[in-house]
Scaffold this motif. Structure first.
Motif, mmCIF file in Angstrom:
data_model
loop_
_atom_site.group_PDB
_atom_site.id
_atom_site.type_symbol
_atom_site.label_atom_id
_atom_site.label_comp_id
_atom_site.label_asym_id
_atom_site.label_seq_id
_atom_site.Cartn_x
_atom_site.Cartn_y
_atom_site.Cartn_z
ATOM 1 N N VAL A 3 0.851 -1.185 0.000
ATOM 2 C CA VAL A 3 0.000 0.000 0.000
ATOM 3 C C VAL A 3 0.891 1.240 0.000
ATOM 4 C CG1 VAL A 3 -1.914 1.172 1.138
ATOM 5 C CG2 VAL A 3 -1.696 -1.304 1.335
ATOM 6 N N LYS A 4 0.736 2.078 -1.026
ATOM 7 C CA LYS A 4 1.593 3.237 -1.186
ATOM 8 C C LYS A 4 0.972 4.476 -0.547
ATOM 9 C CE LYS A 4 3.041 0.447 -4.629
ATOM 10 N NZ LYS A 4 2.366 -0.795 -5.074
ATOM 11 N N PHE A 5 1.855 5.365 -0.093
ATOM 12 C CA PHE A 5 1.407 6.661 0.383
ATOM 13 C C PHE A 5 1.141 7.531 -0.844
ATOM 14 C CE2 PHE A 5 4.375 6.088 4.294
ATOM 15 C CZ PHE A 5 3.634 5.003 4.692
ATOM 16 N N ALA A 6 0.034 8.249 -0.850
ATOM 17 C CA ALA A 6 -0.374 8.987 -2.040
ATOM 18 C C ALA A 6 -0.803 10.404 -1.686
ATOM 19 C CB ALA A 6 -1.504 8.239 -2.757
ATOM 20 N N GLN A 7 -1.121 11.162 -2.728
ATOM 21 C CA GLN A 7 -1.516 12.553 -2.526
ATOM 22 C C GLN A 7 -2.796 12.640 -1.711
ATOM 23 O OE1 GLN A 7 -2.204 14.387 -6.325
ATOM 24 N NE2 GLN A 7 -3.636 12.822 -7.008
ATOM 25 N N ASN A 8 -2.992 13.810 -1.121
ATOM 26 C CA ASN A 8 -4.164 14.056 -0.266
ATOM 27 C C ASN A 8 -4.197 13.111 0.936
ATOM 28 O OD1 ASN A 8 -5.108 16.081 -2.083
ATOM 29 N ND2 ASN A 8 -5.992 14.478 -3.373
ATOM 30 N N ASN A 9 -2.999 12.726 1.405
ATOM 31 C CA ASN A 9 -2.874 11.896 2.605
ATOM 32 C C ASN A 9 -3.661 10.594 2.501
ATOM 33 O OD1 ASN A 9 -2.860 15.014 3.718
ATOM 34 N ND2 ASN A 9 -1.289 13.715 4.643
ATOM 35 N N GLN A 19 6.505 12.063 -11.204
ATOM 36 C CA GLN A 19 7.924 12.024 -10.871
ATOM 37 C C GLN A 19 8.227 12.839 -9.611
ATOM 38 O OE1 GLN A 19 10.263 10.075 -12.754
ATOM 39 N NE2 GLN A 19 8.235 9.337 -13.384
ATOM 40 N N SER A 20 7.253 13.599 -9.162
ATOM 41 C CA SER A 20 7.417 14.396 -7.939
ATOM 42 C C SER A 20 6.227 14.143 -7.030
ATOM 43 C CB SER A 20 7.537 15.886 -8.263
ATOM 44 O OG SER A 20 6.352 16.349 -8.892
ATOM 45 N N GLY A 21 6.382 14.495 -5.787
ATOM 46 C CA GLY A 21 5.322 14.287 -4.806
ATOM 47 C C GLY A 21 5.933 13.970 -3.467
ATOM 48 N N GLU A 22 5.643 14.797 -2.474
ATOM 49 C CA GLU A 22 6.174 14.607 -1.138
ATOM 50 C C GLU A 22 5.264 15.293 -0.141
ATOM 51 O OE1 GLU A 22 10.009 16.472 -0.961
ATOM 52 O OE2 GLU A 22 9.203 18.487 -1.219
ATOM 53 N N ASP A 23 5.381 14.901 1.101
ATOM 54 C CA ASP A 23 4.626 15.536 2.180
ATOM 55 C C ASP A 23 5.596 15.962 3.262
ATOM 56 O OD1 ASP A 23 1.863 15.200 1.263
ATOM 57 O OD2 ASP A 23 2.285 13.056 1.474
ATOM 58 N N LYS A 24 5.520 17.234 3.619
ATOM 59 C CA LYS A 24 6.388 17.778 4.660
ATOM 60 C C LYS A 24 5.658 17.747 6.003
ATOM 61 C CE LYS A 24 8.961 20.801 1.512
ATOM 62 N NZ LYS A 24 10.205 19.993 1.607
ATOM 63 N N TYR A 25 6.419 17.461 7.040
ATOM 64 C CA TYR A 25 5.845 17.357 8.380
ATOM 65 C C TYR A 25 6.846 17.890 9.389
ATOM 66 C CZ TYR A 25 4.528 15.084 12.812
ATOM 67 O OH TYR A 25 4.228 14.826 14.121
ATOM 68 N N THR A 26 6.415 18.874 10.163
ATOM 69 C CA THR A 26 7.239 19.400 11.250
ATOM 70 C C THR A 26 7.004 18.552 12.487
ATOM 71 O OG1 THR A 26 7.109 21.645 10.349
ATOM 72 C CG2 THR A 26 7.749 21.420 12.665
ATOM 73 N N VAL A 78 7.326 -1.333 6.831
ATOM 74 C CA VAL A 78 7.196 -0.022 6.208
ATOM 75 C C VAL A 78 8.522 0.366 5.578
ATOM 76 C CG1 VAL A 78 7.780 1.280 8.303
ATOM 77 C CG2 VAL A 78 6.372 2.347 6.519
ATOM 78 N N THR A 79 8.457 1.008 4.411
ATOM 79 C CA THR A 79 9.639 1.546 3.750
ATOM 80 C C THR A 79 9.385 3.015 3.445
ATOM 81 O OG1 THR A 79 10.238 -0.589 2.771
ATOM 82 C CG2 THR A 79 11.168 1.387 1.751
ATOM 83 N N LEU A 80 10.206 3.872 4.022
ATOM 84 C CA LEU A 80 10.070 5.313 3.870
ATOM 85 C C LEU A 80 11.270 5.867 3.119
ATOM 86 C CD1 LEU A 80 9.060 6.256 7.549
ATOM 87 C CD2 LEU A 80 7.518 5.778 5.632
ATOM 88 N N TYR A 81 10.996 6.790 2.214
ATOM 89 C CA TYR A 81 12.045 7.573 1.565
ATOM 90 C C TYR A 81 11.895 8.990 2.092
ATOM 91 C CZ TYR A 81 12.439 3.512 -1.444
ATOM 92 O OH TYR A 81 12.614 2.236 -1.906
ATOM 93 N N VAL A 193 8.435 13.237 3.384
ATOM 94 C CA VAL A 193 8.194 11.850 2.997
ATOM 95 C C VAL A 193 7.895 11.822 1.501
ATOM 96 C CG1 VAL A 193 6.739 9.814 3.326
ATOM 97 C CG2 VAL A 193 7.344 11.246 5.294
ATOM 98 N N GLN A 194 8.721 11.114 0.757
ATOM 99 C CA GLN A 194 8.547 11.030 -0.696
ATOM 100 C C GLN A 194 7.452 10.025 -1.041
ATOM 101 O OE1 GLN A 194 10.686 13.093 -2.793
ATOM 102 N NE2 GLN A 194 10.883 13.898 -0.708
ATOM 103 N N ARG A 195 6.639 10.387 -2.037
ATOM 104 C CA ARG A 195 5.556 9.502 -2.496
ATOM 105 C C ARG A 195 5.378 9.692 -4.007
ATOM 106 N NH1 ARG A 195 1.986 13.157 -3.540
ATOM 107 N NH2 ARG A 195 1.597 14.971 -2.214
ATOM 108 N N ASN A 196 6.378 9.300 -4.751
ATOM 109 C CA ASN A 196 6.359 9.498 -6.196
ATOM 110 C C ASN A 196 6.875 8.261 -6.914
ATOM 111 O OD1 ASN A 196 9.391 9.850 -6.311
ATOM 112 N ND2 ASN A 196 8.858 11.604 -5.016
ATOM 113 N N ALA A 197 6.901 8.322 -8.240
ATOM 114 C CA ALA A 197 7.289 7.155 -9.040
ATOM 115 C C ALA A 197 8.739 6.768 -8.835
ATOM 116 C CB ALA A 197 7.013 7.442 -10.514
ATOM 117 N N VAL A 198 9.570 7.722 -8.446
ATOM 118 C CA VAL A 198 10.985 7.447 -8.233
ATOM 119 C C VAL A 198 11.218 6.867 -6.847
ATOM 120 C CG1 VAL A 198 13.306 8.433 -8.207
ATOM 121 C CG2 VAL A 198 11.591 9.314 -9.807
ATOM 122 N N ASN A 199 10.605 7.480 -5.852
ATOM 123 C CA ASN A 199 10.740 7.040 -4.460
ATOM 124 C C ASN A 199 9.342 6.938 -3.847
ATOM 125 O OD1 ASN A 199 13.778 7.123 -4.096
ATOM 126 N ND2 ASN A 199 13.389 9.219 -4.764
#
Length: 213
Positions: A3-9, A19-26, A78-81, A193-199
């Motif tokens: 199960v992949k992490f995707a846009q809109n959480n 090729q791009s897509g990430e979520d920033k978290y403080t 879990v595998t996180l980039y 957290v990267q969530r794209n085709a590359v990572n």
């Protein structure tokens, strides 16, 4: 079941195409599993509080409502980039169940300090069903600010039935203030957290055969 992490959480079984897509978290250092966590309860009877409010402090990814019951039995991995603005940290990943009313139930969790991310080829001294991290000083790796880093680790084993209409949630934190030491000791890092085709960050859920949602 990957199960992949995707846009809109969201969580999805579909492979990301962008090729791009990430979520920033403080990192919220007030995040906690509280005094009634798995670490402070008897295994004879474990009752966890609703985590709806606590999840607002975390980075979460949630599936669509399940069309069928789904049974997960085993060790999720879990595998996180990720990247971070700090040179140290801790990653907490929670698997949760969200019911039709939005109530959130804790299922299981896993943690890893990124300096211990090296996957060892040695034979572990105990049974393990996932990536083996020795936690030995000789195997430690630097965690550089801004450098893309792969973290792969297992969550504690579980056996749970996600009911039809419920949602599967993965929640990510950088601290559990009531139970674990703080890394780093000072500052407030931001992770990405990267969530794209590359990572493509993902969780591998041990699905019982014939129990797909």
């Amino acid at each position: 079941m990957l199960v992949k992490f995707a846009q809109n959480n969201s969580l999805t079984e579909k492979q990301p195409t962008s090729q791009s897509g990430e979520d920033k978290y403080t990192i919220n250092f007030e995040a906690t599993t509280g005094p009634d966590s798995r670490w402070n309860q008897s295994f004879e009877k474990m009752v966890f509080p609703n985590r709806t409010e606590e999840d607002k402090k975390l980075l979460t990814y949630t599936s669509e409502p399940l069309k069928n019951d789904v049974e997960i039995t085993g060790d999720p991995v879990v595998t996180l980039y990720v990247t971070s603005t700090a040179n140290d940290g801790a990653f907490f990943v929670y698997l949760e169940d969200v019911d039709e009313n939005g109530n959130v139930t804790y299922i299981t969790e896993g943690q890893l300090r990124p300096i211990h991310r090296k996957i060892s080829n040695e034979s572990p001294p105990y049974a393990i069903f996932g990536p083996y991290h020795s936690f030995k000083r000789k195997d430690s790796l630097p965690f550089e600010p801004g450098q893309l880093t792969e973290l792969s680790f297992h969550l504690l084993p579980t056996s749970v039935l996600f009911k039809q209409g419920h949602q599967i949630r993965v929640a990510i934190a950088g601290h559990d203030k009531d139970l674990f030491a703080r890394y780093p000791a000072e500052g407030t890092p931001e992770i990405s957290v990267q969530r794209n085709a590359v990572n493509a960050s993902y969780i591998d859920l041990p699905l019982m055969k014939g129990k797909r949602g």
